[in-house]
Structure formats: structure tokens, C-alpha cells
Design an enzyme around this catalytic site. Structure first.
Site, PDB file in Angstrom:
ATOM      1  N   THR A 181      37.418  30.663  28.334  1.00 14.61           N
ATOM      2  CA  THR A 181      36.223  31.191  27.720  1.00 14.61           C
ATOM      3  C   THR A 181      36.334  32.403  26.913  1.00 14.61           C
ATOM      4  O   THR A 181      35.769  32.416  25.969  1.00 14.61           O
ATOM      5  CB  THR A 181      35.073  31.231  28.825  1.00 14.61           C
ATOM      6  OG1 THR A 181      35.043  30.270  29.968  1.00 14.61           O
ATOM      7  CG2 THR A 181      33.737  31.286  28.551  1.00 14.61           C
TER       8      THR A 181
ATOM      9  N   GLY B  24      35.012  35.919  31.183  1.00  9.78           N
ATOM     10  CA  GLY B  24      34.615  34.897  31.808  1.00  9.78           C
ATOM     11  C   GLY B  24      34.563  35.291  33.397  1.00  9.78           C
ATOM     12  O   GLY B  24      34.596  36.176  33.872  1.00  9.78           O
TER      13      GLY B  24
ATOM     14  N   GLY C 219      41.091  33.464  38.490  1.00 10.42           N
ATOM     15  CA  GLY C 219      41.772  32.454  38.415  1.00 10.42           C
ATOM     16  C   GLY C 219      42.972  32.336  37.566  1.00 10.42           C
ATOM     17  O   GLY C 219      44.031  31.773  37.738  1.00 10.42           O
ATOM     18  N   GLY C 220      42.885  33.215  36.409  1.00 14.56           N
ATOM     19  CA  GLY C 220      44.101  33.400  35.529  1.00 14.56           C
ATOM     20  C   GLY C 220      45.151  34.395  36.157  1.00 14.56           C
ATOM     21  O   GLY C 220      46.143  34.600  35.375  1.00 14.56           O
TER      22      GLY C 220
ATOM     23  N   GLU D 139      41.328  43.040  34.372  1.00 13.48           N
ATOM     24  CA  GLU D 139      40.054  42.891  34.087  1.00 13.48           C
ATOM     25  C   GLU D 139      39.106  43.845  34.770  1.00 13.48           C
ATOM     26  O   GLU D 139      38.242  44.377  34.149  1.00 13.48           O
ATOM     27  CB  GLU D 139      39.741  41.599  34.428  1.00 13.48           C
ATOM     28  CG  GLU D 139      40.440  40.335  33.635  1.00 13.48           C
ATOM     29  CD  GLU D 139      40.187  38.768  34.228  1.00 13.48           C
ATOM     30  OE1 GLU D 139      40.508  38.026  33.429  1.00 13.48           O
ATOM     31  OE2 GLU D 139      39.962  38.928  35.376  1.00 13.48           O
TER      32      GLU D 139
END
Ligand code: 5RP
Length: 220
Positions: free
Chosen positions: A31, A82, A96-97, A103
């Protein structure tokens, strides 16, 4: 509408939150990649970007967008990223990544966190998506045992190394009642770098892609 179209729609909508002449924080994932594609069209109207991962940096630079080191940035009006799950309190599971730590750092500096997500990411309760935890390699065994004591099922993401040179343990089977308490508690385990709960610093707004269009959500 298929999921990819919803991602593109929220990425387009997020451009309205970018502050002209300033630096924008950019997240990681499919995203966020759609957002970078949209950002490319207005690159002459921003100073540049801060990237939350090596992959994001490469994609931004591929479009000729100037990427700043976070330490060289004093003011970051907005961060766009996202989520793997988001609830109506704007608390999220991310990572998830595997980019959760960077982040979280960029999100901590930003004045406003804009979460962009397709409708499948909005959940009544966080925890169906296994919670990623970034771990210093020598502490893997210890952290797995401590996470098991919390009650979930820790699974080492074998073969994956984060941009920081660390490992990821995905903690499944959680029934998250108090996300702030759990985020804080996991961070107390020696050897944990950070975890993918974004509850202490939730999103300020979520642009949610639905079949009926992009909805703007804020905390209930
Ligand atoms: C990466 C993340 C992503 O934001 C999260 O995994 C969502 O990714 P996608 O947009 O591909 O569904 O936290 O660490």
C-alpha cells in the site's frame, strides 16, 4: 473492487495530506508502494521524503525523490503508511514486511500519522494477524520463551533479517485486550528491539478503501 484498486484509491487520497514544500515520511509495503507511485507525480511540490526501509528508499529514489536521513530532519508534518490490522481506536498491528522498528521511529517523529488501508484491514479486535516482534539475534531463544509466557505462539520468521540486522518472531494466537499494556510489556523483554503494536502512538487518521469509496476514520 479488487484489493489492489482499493490500495491505489487510498494512496491517491493520501496525497491530500502531504504538506507542500515539506518532507513526508513514507512507510513500507504494497500500500505504501502505491503511495510512492502517487507521490512521484507531485515530487516537485515536496522537499523530499524520509524512508522507513531500504526498499522504500530505493523506490523513492527510483522516482528521483530526494530521501533524507531522519537525523537530518527536524520537522516531519506527516507520515503515510499501511497496516496489517487497524481497529476503531486507530491502534494497529504492523510489521508484516518486517520494517516495524523503522516505521515506529519515523511515526514517532511525525506530527500526523495517516494510515492507508483496504477495508480488509479494519478489525473489531487486534490479534488475528500474528504480532511481529524484532529481536536481537543472540536473544532469540530467551525472547521466544518470554513471549510464550505471555500466552501466544511465537514463531521465528526463519531466513528473514531486518534492515537493522535483527530477527523477527511472529506472535500468533493472541487475544489482545489492552494493546497499550501489551505493547509496553513486550518491549520490556530484554533482547526485544520493538514490536508491531502501534497503540502507544496510534494513527491520527485512517483512509480506508471500501467498495463505496475511501472513508476517512478517526479514533472513536
Ligand atoms: C511493513 C508494514 C506494512 O505497513 C504492513 O505489513 C502492510 O503491508 P501491505 O500494505 O503490503 O498490506 O508494517 O512492515
Amino acid at each position: 473492487m479488487i484489493q489492489d484498486e482499493l490500495k491505489k484509491a487510498v494512496a491517491r487520497a493520501a496525497i491530500a495530506h502531504v504538506v507542500e514544500g515539506e518532507i513526508v515520511g513514507v512507510g513500507t509495503g504494497s500500500t505504501a508502494n502505491c503511495f510512492i507511485d502517487e507521490l512521484a507525480a507531485i515530487r516537485d511540490r515536496i522537499r523530499g521524503a524520509v524512508a522507513s526501509s531500504v526498499a522504500t528508499r530505493k523506490r523513492l529514489e527510483g522516482y528521483g525523490i530526494v530521501v533524507f536521513e531522519l537525523n537530518d530532519v527536524e520537522y516531519l508534518p506527516v507520515y503515510v503508511d499501511g497496516a496489517d490490522e487497524i481497529n476503531t481506536s486507530m491502534q494497529m498491528i504492523k510489521g508484516g514486511g518486517g520494517a516495524l522498528t523503522r516505521e515506529k521511529i519515523v511515526a514517532a517523529v511525525a506530527q500526523k500519522f495517516v494510515c492507508i488501508a483496504d477495508a480488509s484491514k479494519l478489525v473489531p479486535k487486534l490479534g488475528t494477524f500474528p504480532l511481529p516482534v524484532e529481536v536481537i539475534p543472540m536473544a532469540l531463544g530467551h525472547v521466544r520463551r518470554e513471549l510464550a509466557r505471555i500466552g501466544g505462539k511465537p514463531l521465528w520468521r526463519e531466513g528473514f533479517v531486518t534492515d537493522n540486522g535483527n530477527l523477527i518472531v511472529d506472535l500468533g494466537g493472541l487475544a489482545i485486550v489492552d494493546a497499550v499494556e501489551l505493547e509496553t510489556r513486550i518491549n520490556q523483554i530484554v533482547g526485544v528491539v520493538s514490536n508491531g503494536l502501534f497503540a502507544c502512538r496510534p494513527a491520527d487518521v485512517c483512509l480506508l478503501g471500501t467498495a463505496a469509496g475511501v472513508k476517512t476514520l478517526t479514533a472513536d
